[in-house]
Write a protein that holds these residues in place. Structure first.
Motif, PDB file in Angstrom:
ATOM      1  N   HIS A 135       5.640  -3.721   0.048  1.00 43.57           N
ATOM      2  CA  HIS A 135       4.452  -2.930   0.385  1.00 43.57           C
ATOM      3  C   HIS A 135       3.608  -2.794  -0.877  1.00 43.57           C
ATOM      4  O   HIS A 135       3.622  -1.736  -1.526  1.00 43.57           O
ATOM      5  CB  HIS A 135       4.860  -1.547   0.893  1.00 43.57           C
ATOM      6  N   PRO A 136       2.893  -3.858  -1.270  1.00 43.45           N
ATOM      7  CA  PRO A 136       2.154  -3.787  -2.533  1.00 43.45           C
ATOM      8  C   PRO A 136       1.061  -2.722  -2.528  1.00 43.45           C
ATOM      9  O   PRO A 136       0.565  -2.330  -1.474  1.00 43.45           O
ATOM     10  CB  PRO A 136       1.560  -5.179  -2.687  1.00 43.45           C
ATOM     11  N   LEU A 137       0.731  -2.283  -3.719  1.00 44.89           N
ATOM     12  CA  LEU A 137      -0.334  -1.295  -3.887  1.00 44.89           C
ATOM     13  C   LEU A 137      -1.664  -1.880  -3.429  1.00 44.89           C
ATOM     14  O   LEU A 137      -1.854  -3.098  -3.433  1.00 44.89           O
ATOM     15  CB  LEU A 137      -0.422  -0.885  -5.356  1.00 44.89           C
ATOM     16  N   PRO A 138      -2.600  -1.018  -3.040  1.00 49.63           N
ATOM     17  CA  PRO A 138      -3.924  -1.503  -2.629  1.00 49.63           C
ATOM     18  C   PRO A 138      -4.531  -2.390  -3.719  1.00 49.63           C
ATOM     19  O   PRO A 138      -4.389  -2.119  -4.912  1.00 49.63           O
ATOM     20  CB  PRO A 138      -4.730  -0.216  -2.453  1.00 49.63           C
ATOM     21  N   CYS A 176      14.868   1.651  -1.244  1.00 45.64           N
ATOM     22  CA  CYS A 176      13.574   2.173  -0.820  1.00 45.64           C
ATOM     23  C   CYS A 176      13.412   2.117   0.688  1.00 45.64           C
ATOM     24  O   CYS A 176      12.924   3.078   1.300  1.00 45.64           O
ATOM     25  CB  CYS A 176      12.442   1.410  -1.505  1.00 45.64           C
ATOM     26  N   GLU A 177      13.823   1.015   1.308  1.00 46.84           N
ATOM     27  CA  GLU A 177      13.732   0.907   2.761  1.00 46.84           C
ATOM     28  C   GLU A 177      14.598   1.970   3.428  1.00 46.84           C
ATOM     29  O   GLU A 177      14.171   2.607   4.393  1.00 46.84           O
ATOM     30  CB  GLU A 177      14.121  -0.491   3.230  1.00 46.84           C
ATOM     31  N   ASP A 178      15.813   2.168   2.932  1.00 48.89           N
ATOM     32  CA  ASP A 178      16.697   3.189   3.492  1.00 48.89           C
ATOM     33  C   ASP A 178      16.098   4.587   3.368  1.00 48.89           C
ATOM     34  O   ASP A 178      16.305   5.437   4.230  1.00 48.89           O
ATOM     35  CB  ASP A 178      18.071   3.160   2.807  1.00 48.89           C
ATOM     36  N   ALA A 179      15.331   4.824   2.284  1.00 47.19           N
ATOM     37  CA  ALA A 179      14.744   6.143   2.035  1.00 47.19           C
ATOM     38  C   ALA A 179      13.341   6.289   2.631  1.00 47.19           C
ATOM     39  O   ALA A 179      12.753   7.375   2.571  1.00 47.19           O
ATOM     40  CB  ALA A 179      14.687   6.407   0.519  1.00 47.19           C
ATOM     41  N   GLY A 180      12.785   5.208   3.166  1.00 47.10           N
ATOM     42  CA  GLY A 180      11.435   5.272   3.722  1.00 47.10           C
ATOM     43  C   GLY A 180      10.350   5.378   2.670  1.00 47.10           C
ATOM     44  O   GLY A 180       9.306   5.975   2.911  1.00 47.10           O
ATOM     45  N   VAL A 181      10.574   4.791   1.499  1.00 52.14           N
ATOM     46  CA  VAL A 181       9.614   4.850   0.387  1.00 52.14           C
ATOM     47  C   VAL A 181       9.000   3.462   0.206  1.00 52.14           C
ATOM     48  O   VAL A 181       9.707   2.459   0.155  1.00 52.14           O
ATOM     49  CB  VAL A 181      10.314   5.300  -0.916  1.00 52.14           C
ATOM     50  N   ALA A 182       7.678   3.418   0.093  1.00 53.06           N
ATOM     51  CA  ALA A 182       6.981   2.156  -0.145  1.00 53.06           C
ATOM     52  C   ALA A 182       7.393   1.588  -1.502  1.00 53.06           C
ATOM     53  O   ALA A 182       7.630   2.336  -2.454  1.00 53.06           O
ATOM     54  CB  ALA A 182       5.471   2.373  -0.099  1.00 53.06           C
ATOM     55  N   ARG A 209       2.912   9.933  -6.847  1.00 52.40           N
ATOM     56  CA  ARG A 209       3.923   9.637  -7.862  1.00 52.40           C
ATOM     57  C   ARG A 209       4.441   8.215  -7.672  1.00 52.40           C
ATOM     58  O   ARG A 209       4.854   7.846  -6.584  1.00 52.40           O
ATOM     59  CB  ARG A 209       5.071  10.616  -7.766  1.00 52.40           C
ATOM     60  N   VAL A 210       4.404   7.440  -8.731  1.00 51.43           N
ATOM     61  CA  VAL A 210       4.919   6.079  -8.722  1.00 51.43           C
ATOM     62  C   VAL A 210       6.028   5.976  -9.769  1.00 51.43           C
ATOM     63  O   VAL A 210       5.949   6.576 -10.837  1.00 51.43           O
ATOM     64  CB  VAL A 210       3.812   5.033  -8.983  1.00 51.43           C
ATOM     65  N   VAL A 211       7.063   5.249  -9.398  1.00 50.79           N
ATOM     66  CA  VAL A 211       8.155   4.945 -10.312  1.00 50.79           C
ATOM     67  C   VAL A 211       8.064   3.465 -10.640  1.00 50.79           C
ATOM     68  O   VAL A 211       7.926   2.628  -9.743  1.00 50.79           O
ATOM     69  CB  VAL A 211       9.524   5.260  -9.666  1.00 50.79           C
ATOM     70  N   VAL A 212       8.117   3.144 -11.929  1.00 48.66           N
ATOM     71  CA  VAL A 212       8.087   1.754 -12.373  1.00 48.66           C
ATOM     72  C   VAL A 212       9.432   1.450 -13.010  1.00 48.66           C
ATOM     73  O   VAL A 212       9.794   2.045 -14.026  1.00 48.66           O
ATOM     74  CB  VAL A 212       6.941   1.496 -13.364  1.00 48.66           C
ATOM     75  N   LEU A 213      10.175   0.529 -12.389  1.00 51.61           N
ATOM     76  CA  LEU A 213      11.505   0.157 -12.860  1.00 51.61           C
ATOM     77  C   LEU A 213      11.442  -1.190 -13.576  1.00 51.61           C
ATOM     78  O   LEU A 213      10.906  -2.157 -13.028  1.00 51.61           O
ATOM     79  CB  LEU A 213      12.479   0.079 -11.685  1.00 51.61           C
ATOM     80  N   ALA A 214      11.995  -1.236 -14.767  1.00 50.29           N
ATOM     81  CA  ALA A 214      12.032  -2.462 -15.555  1.00 50.29           C
ATOM     82  C   ALA A 214      13.492  -2.787 -15.870  1.00 50.29           C
ATOM     83  O   ALA A 214      14.203  -1.946 -16.428  1.00 50.29           O
ATOM     84  CB  ALA A 214      11.243  -2.278 -16.846  1.00 50.29           C
ATOM     85  N   PRO A 215      13.963  -3.975 -15.515  1.00 49.26           N
ATOM     86  CA  PRO A 215      15.362  -4.313 -15.752  1.00 49.26           C
ATOM     87  C   PRO A 215      15.767  -4.372 -17.226  1.00 49.26           C
ATOM     88  O   PRO A 215      16.899  -4.044 -17.555  1.00 49.26           O
ATOM     89  CB  PRO A 215      15.515  -5.685 -15.097  1.00 49.26           C
ATOM     90  N   VAL A 228       8.625  10.729  -4.257  1.00 44.40           N
ATOM     91  CA  VAL A 228       8.071   9.493  -4.816  1.00 44.40           C
ATOM     92  C   VAL A 228       7.261   8.816  -3.722  1.00 44.40           C
ATOM     93  O   VAL A 228       7.730   8.671  -2.596  1.00 44.40           O
ATOM     94  CB  VAL A 228       9.200   8.552  -5.311  1.00 44.40           C
ATOM     95  N   ASP A 229       6.044   8.402  -4.060  1.00 43.28           N
ATOM     96  CA  ASP A 229       5.182   7.730  -3.102  1.00 43.28           C
ATOM     97  C   ASP A 229       5.343   6.214  -3.134  1.00 43.28           C
ATOM     98  O   ASP A 229       5.091   5.544  -2.138  1.00 43.28           O
ATOM     99  CB  ASP A 229       3.711   8.075  -3.378  1.00 43.28           C
ATOM    100  N   HIS A 230       5.735   5.675  -4.291  1.00 46.42           N
ATOM    101  CA  HIS A 230       5.830   4.223  -4.420  1.00 46.42           C
ATOM    102  C   HIS A 230       6.771   3.877  -5.573  1.00 46.42           C
ATOM    103  O   HIS A 230       6.768   4.547  -6.594  1.00 46.42           O
ATOM    104  CB  HIS A 230       4.449   3.626  -4.702  1.00 46.42           C
ATOM    105  N   VAL A 231       7.558   2.817  -5.376  1.00 39.60           N
ATOM    106  CA  VAL A 231       8.426   2.287  -6.430  1.00 39.60           C
ATOM    107  C   VAL A 231       7.999   0.858  -6.707  1.00 39.60           C
ATOM    108  O   VAL A 231       7.799   0.074  -5.778  1.00 39.60           O
ATOM    109  CB  VAL A 231       9.915   2.321  -6.017  1.00 39.60           C
ATOM    110  N   MET A 232       7.856   0.541  -7.978  1.00 39.41           N
ATOM    111  CA  MET A 232       7.529  -0.822  -8.393  1.00 39.41           C
ATOM    112  C   MET A 232       8.672  -1.354  -9.253  1.00 39.41           C
ATOM    113  O   MET A 232       9.174  -0.638 -10.116  1.00 39.41           O
ATOM    114  CB  MET A 232       6.253  -0.834  -9.240  1.00 39.41           C
TER     115      MET A 232
END
Length: 179
Positions: A118-121, A164-170, A14-20, A79-83
């Motif tokens: 921590h960018p995606l592969p 994300c760092e506080d939650a341990g999420v890439a 699961r990835v979350v994509v945040l747009a301002p 959530v596995d990754h937040v962008m």
């Protein structure tokens, strides 16, 4: 996603994509083939791509709204990754208008904590992005930021990074240089 034996599998990450801002979200929706999420309490748009289940929404501008939005996104389940995606102001002449910055480090102006992305592969992160809580037009402010190795500025990445760092999420940042 279709398996080799013809069966269908569900996305596994699961990835979350945040747009301002809305125009930034509109670009994500179009490029990712996302659809409106009429019954989702957190995400305005959802979709799937490969092994990824995608959820996205507008955060609003500034580090405080970015922190709040990131907490809300993480509360929606694993959530596995937040962008965080969108535009940034360029400081480094090596980052011309239209180029993509994937920074390796992000810091809140003027001397807040520094976070490593921590960018995606498949993506290489390099350089720095300074997050500000306002717009500055004074060279006496911009020049020292650039001298410290921050080639661009935005208003949200450090807020996302902190949560994300506080939650341990890439997490990672993808910014198009707008000016």
């Amino acid at each position: 996603m279709v398996r080799h034996d013809g069966g269908v599998t569900e996305p596994t990450k699961r990835v979350v994509v945040l747009a301002p801002m809305r125009p930034e979200l509109k670009a994500i929706v179009a490029s990712g083939g996302l659809r409106a999420a009429t019954d989702d309490p957190v995400f305005s748009h959802v979709g799937e791509t490969g092994v990824w289940s995608v959820g996205s929404f507008v955060t609003g501008m500034g580090p405080a709204l970015a922190r709040e939005a990131t907490r809300r996104a993480l509360s929606a389940g694993p959530v596995d990754h937040v962008m965080v995606v969108g535009i940034a102001g360029g400081l480094d002449p090596a980052l011309p208008v239209g180029s993509l910055q994937v920074p390796a480090r992000v810091q809140l102006y003027p001397d807040g904590p520094e976070y490593r992305t921590h960018p995606l592969p498949g993506r290489t992160a390099e350089g720095g992005l300074m997050t500000t809580d306002g717009l500055f037009d004074d060279d006496a402010i911009w020049k020292p930021i650039l001298e410290r190795g921050f080639g661009a500025v935005d208003m949200e990445a450090a807020g996302v990074g902190q949560v994300c760092e506080d939650a341990g999420v890439a997490w990672s940042v993808y910014r198009g240089i707008s000016d």
